[in-house]
Design an enzyme around this catalytic site. Sequence first.
Site, PDB file in Angstrom:
ATOM      1  CD  GLN A  27      27.717 -30.343  11.085  1.00 21.74           C
ATOM      2  OE1 GLN A  27      28.295 -29.373  10.584  1.00 21.74           O
ATOM      3  NE2 GLN A  27      28.362 -31.280  11.745  1.00 21.74           N
TER       4      GLN A  27
ATOM      5  CB  CYS B 266      30.398 -41.748  11.287  1.00 20.52           C
ATOM      6  SG  CYS B 266      30.124 -40.028  11.631  1.00 20.52           S
TER       7      CYS B 266
END
Length: 371
Positions: free
Chosen positions: A164, A310
């Site tokens: 990220q 997720c």
Amino acid sequence: MVEAMLPYFTEKYGNASSIYRLGREAASTMDEARRTVGGILNCEPREVIFTSCGTESDNLALRGVAFVRRRRRRDQIITSPIEHHAVSHTVEQLTREFGFEMVILPVNGYGMVDPADVEAAITDRTTLISIMYANNEVGTIEPVAEIGAIAREHGVPFHTDAVQAGGSLSLDVEELKVDFLSLSAHKFYGPKGVGVLYARRGVPFLPMQTGGAHEGKQRAGTENIPYIVGLATALKLAYQMQPRENERISALRDSLIEGILDHIPHAQLTGHPTQRLPNSASFVFQFIEGESILLNLDLKGVAASSGSACTSASLEPSHVLLAMGIPVEVAHGSLRLTLGRDNTLEDVDYVLEILPPIVEKLRAMSPLYAG
Ligand SMILES: Cc1ncc(COP(=O)(O)O)c(C=O)c1O
């Protein structure tokens, strides 16, 4: 970036392992890409391993180090409860199937690991420390350089999942004091399906894919030249734009955060207020489901995600929010808004116009909300 990639799908189709001219050209293109990435990471080009994605880079670092160091009776892995599943599921499998022991450190209410906890957890059995650079759900930036200094002092290899952080935070591996660092190209506008693992020279690890002598014998398999070119081009571009873009995007992020907290009651920012990724604004809204908010936003043309993206199929609340001490029922109302290169102040204003009525409408339907 696409223009840079295109010739490698057509006229420059050589295999970098072949010795004929087209092959040699492909190898030299790949060397150049490796030098570009090495320059940004402040490492030697040979310490850059091209992989198929961030998940593979995480797996290779964790398994590779764990298996090689177990030979020296080191079998304990230190990690955090807010890691991406590419790390946490790998550590869990190493524990369940291969007899490793995991130590999961606590995080504070912002999702931050305390370096003192890392130091306290290290024993002479510690094989590896894996703590992410910046969290994908709440944007919190971890004190990686401090943890790296501790790991180095104790002679324990240190891996960070920087997926990220790639494109917006410094990836200087000397400053960060990391031995392994994972990247994924699509997080910095490169193609999907290509990543990098930085592996410090002299820190042994076992290759997980065996076969040919690709990637310095550390990751067998014919390299995907067009995607590697795309990754290097996108990374270079991202760091050329980084200072200006970080300033622009973090200003948009702050307006978004301020506007949402000002206009929506029972809303809370998740993650650290300042030590956070420039593009990340994440919240919990009490009494409603994050999934319903994002479906409503989607109908209005806004692509958002919930902290539990997720695991949305199982409707499990986010493990990250739970680890931060957010109650289960509140964690269900999470929303993650990520800003990008194409976003402007008009986009922020648009979200601030449509989000409050969406939240109000959902709350009006919620049996949990008393008004
Ligand atoms: C922090 C983090 N690590 C790892 C990954 C996995 O990367 P990839 O999708 O390239 O396998 C992601 C993907 O979103 C991520 O956010």
